[in-house]
Design a protein around this motif. Structure first.
Motif, PDB file in Angstrom:
ATOM      1  N   THR A 103      50.032 141.000  44.391  1.00 11.21           N
ATOM      2  CA  THR A 103      50.432 140.116  45.326  1.00 11.21           C
ATOM      3  C   THR A 103      51.351 140.636  46.373  1.00 11.21           C
ATOM      4  OG1 THR A 103      52.819 139.989  44.288  1.00 11.21           O
ATOM      5  CG2 THR A 103      51.124 138.943  43.068  1.00 11.21           C
ATOM      6  N   VAL A 104      51.923 140.092  47.379  1.00 14.49           N
ATOM      7  CA  VAL A 104      52.957 140.544  48.391  1.00 14.49           C
ATOM      8  C   VAL A 104      54.096 140.298  47.876  1.00 14.49           C
ATOM      9  CG1 VAL A 104      50.823 140.652  50.056  1.00 14.49           C
ATOM     10  CG2 VAL A 104      52.560 138.539  49.896  1.00 14.49           C
ATOM     11  N   ARG A 105      54.633 140.077  46.940  1.00 15.78           N
ATOM     12  CA  ARG A 105      56.011 139.813  46.474  1.00 15.78           C
ATOM     13  C   ARG A 105      56.776 140.871  45.775  1.00 15.78           C
ATOM     14  NH1 ARG A 105      53.535 135.918  43.007  1.00 15.78           N
ATOM     15  NH2 ARG A 105      54.772 136.588  41.282  1.00 15.78           N
ATOM     16  N   ALA A 106      58.053 140.820  46.499  1.00 17.15           N
ATOM     17  CA  ALA A 106      58.861 142.000  45.940  1.00 17.15           C
ATOM     18  C   ALA A 106      59.334 141.463  44.328  1.00 17.15           C
ATOM     19  CB  ALA A 106      60.301 141.931  46.764  1.00 17.15           C
ATOM     20  N   GLY A 107      59.606 142.482  43.716  1.00 18.26           N
ATOM     21  CA  GLY A 107      60.130 142.398  42.420  1.00 18.26           C
ATOM     22  C   GLY A 107      61.464 142.213  42.024  1.00 18.26           C
ATOM     23  N   PHE A 108      62.143 143.254  42.674  1.00 16.53           N
ATOM     24  CA  PHE A 108      63.738 142.891  42.636  1.00 16.53           C
ATOM     25  C   PHE A 108      63.967 141.739  43.373  1.00 16.53           C
ATOM     26  CE2 PHE A 108      63.608 146.212  40.017  1.00 16.53           C
ATOM     27  CZ  PHE A 108      63.756 147.471  40.288  1.00 16.53           C
ATOM     28  N   ASP A 109      65.230 140.991  42.966  1.00 21.42           N
ATOM     29  CA  ASP A 109      65.571 139.983  43.923  1.00 21.42           C
ATOM     30  C   ASP A 109      66.809 140.401  44.882  1.00 21.42           C
ATOM     31  OD1 ASP A 109      67.606 138.115  41.026  1.00 21.42           O
ATOM     32  OD2 ASP A 109      67.713 140.149  41.841  1.00 21.42           O
ATOM     33  N   TYR A 110      67.001 141.645  45.031  1.00 21.70           N
ATOM     34  CA  TYR A 110      67.899 142.244  45.718  1.00 21.70           C
ATOM     35  C   TYR A 110      67.294 143.388  46.611  1.00 21.70           C
ATOM     36  CZ  TYR A 110      67.932 145.910  42.307  1.00 21.70           C
ATOM     37  OH  TYR A 110      67.746 146.959  41.351  1.00 21.70           O
ATOM     38  N   TRP A 111      68.166 143.515  47.949  1.00 25.20           N
ATOM     39  CA  TRP A 111      67.474 144.461  48.825  1.00 25.20           C
ATOM     40  C   TRP A 111      68.459 145.615  49.262  1.00 25.20           C
ATOM     41  CZ3 TRP A 111      62.431 143.875  50.393  1.00 25.20           C
ATOM     42  CH2 TRP A 111      61.777 142.644  50.183  1.00 25.20           C
ATOM     43  N   GLY A 112      68.114 146.590  49.544  1.00 21.95           N
ATOM     44  CA  GLY A 112      68.918 147.707  50.340  1.00 21.95           C
ATOM     45  C   GLY A 112      69.225 147.186  51.754  1.00 21.95           C
ATOM     46  N   GLN A 113      69.880 148.232  52.498  1.00 27.98           N
ATOM     47  CA  GLN A 113      70.436 147.857  53.617  1.00 27.98           C
ATOM     48  C   GLN A 113      69.325 148.123  54.606  1.00 27.98           C
ATOM     49  OE1 GLN A 113      70.709 150.842  52.415  1.00 27.98           O
ATOM     50  NE2 GLN A 113      69.813 152.406  54.029  1.00 27.98           N
ATOM     51  N   GLY A 114      68.155 148.858  54.466  1.00 28.24           N
ATOM     52  CA  GLY A 114      66.904 148.860  55.321  1.00 28.24           C
ATOM     53  C   GLY A 114      67.462 149.921  56.217  1.00 28.24           C
ATOM     54  N   THR A 115      66.549 150.015  56.993  1.00 29.02           N
ATOM     55  CA  THR A 115      66.357 151.286  58.269  1.00 29.02           C
ATOM     56  C   THR A 115      65.603 150.689  59.172  1.00 29.02           C
ATOM     57  OG1 THR A 115      65.975 153.725  58.492  1.00 29.02           O
ATOM     58  CG2 THR A 115      64.246 152.522  56.995  1.00 29.02           C
ATOM     59  N   GLN A 116      66.292 150.844  60.349  1.00 29.28           N
ATOM     60  CA  GLN A 116      65.822 150.090  61.561  1.00 29.28           C
ATOM     61  C   GLN A 116      64.706 150.899  62.196  1.00 29.28           C
ATOM     62  OE1 GLN A 116      66.779 147.082  63.336  1.00 29.28           O
ATOM     63  NE2 GLN A 116      64.814 147.745  64.642  1.00 29.28           N
ATOM     64  N   VAL A 117      63.624 150.467  62.734  1.00 29.89           N
ATOM     65  CA  VAL A 117      62.588 151.155  63.385  1.00 29.89           C
ATOM     66  C   VAL A 117      62.396 150.491  64.636  1.00 29.89           C
ATOM     67  CG1 VAL A 117      60.099 151.625  63.519  1.00 29.89           C
ATOM     68  CG2 VAL A 117      61.387 151.903  61.358  1.00 29.89           C
ATOM     69  N   THR A 118      62.660 151.100  65.843  1.00 29.21           N
ATOM     70  CA  THR A 118      62.279 150.313  67.213  1.00 29.21           C
ATOM     71  C   THR A 118      61.065 151.379  67.685  1.00 29.21           C
ATOM     72  OG1 THR A 118      64.510 149.834  67.382  1.00 29.21           O
ATOM     73  CG2 THR A 118      63.524 149.884  69.335  1.00 29.21           C
ATOM     74  N   VAL A 119      60.018 150.507  68.064  1.00 26.48           N
ATOM     75  CA  VAL A 119      58.874 151.131  68.856  1.00 26.48           C
ATOM     76  C   VAL A 119      59.182 150.875  70.125  1.00 26.48           C
ATOM     77  CG1 VAL A 119      56.577 151.736  68.800  1.00 26.48           C
ATOM     78  CG2 VAL A 119      57.672 151.265  66.576  1.00 26.48           C
ATOM     79  N   SER A 120      59.289 151.791  71.189  1.00 29.26           N
ATOM     80  CA  SER A 120      59.061 151.416  72.673  1.00 29.26           C
ATOM     81  C   SER A 120      57.760 151.810  73.042  1.00 29.26           C
ATOM     82  CB  SER A 120      60.129 152.332  73.256  1.00 29.26           C
ATOM     83  OG  SER A 120      59.824 153.821  73.218  1.00 29.26           O
TER      84      SER A 120
END
Length: 121
Positions: A103-120
């Motif tokens: 599936t495309v579903r996440a397993g944990f119901d919580y998330w980390g802070q993530g990391t920002q990606v910016t493509v110019s």
């Protein structure tokens, strides 16, 4: 519970490359299929790529096929996303999570802070 910490994001030019990392603490990832997800400004979080617990199988969103590669090092409790030839539409906050395989579903119901990606362009 397992804590997930994403890193490696930043500003990259279109056509460049970037490698994201997801490190876990407080538990092992080796028993889980893992995935990367992303959220662009004003949009829902979406699936990007997944890898089986052994690393032997991978799945990709159509937008990532041929450009991104997911991998893992269970000894280091870390999952990676190699982003080659990124495009401006890949801009967003990238998160890792466990994945319900097939599936495309996440397993944990919580998330980390993530990391920002910016493509110019």
């Amino acid at each position: 519970q397992v804590q997930l910490v994403e890193s490696g994001g930043g500003l990259v030019q279109a056509g460049g490359s970037l490698r994201l990392s997801c490190a876990a603490s407080g538990g092992t990832l080796r028993n889980y299929a893992m995935g990367w997800f992303r959220q662009a400004p004003g949009k829902e979080r979406e699936f990007v790529a997944a890898i089986s617990w052994s690393g032997g199988r991978t799945n990709y969103a159509d937008s990532a096929k041929g450009r991104f590669t997911i991998s893992r090092d269970n000894a280091k409790n870390t999952v990676y996303l190699q982003m080659n030839n990124p495009k401006p539409e890949d801009t967003g906050v990238y998160y890792c999570n466990t994945v319900v395989w097939g599936t495309v579903r996440a397993g944990f119901d919580y998330w980390g802070q993530g990391t920002q990606v910016t493509v110019s362009s």
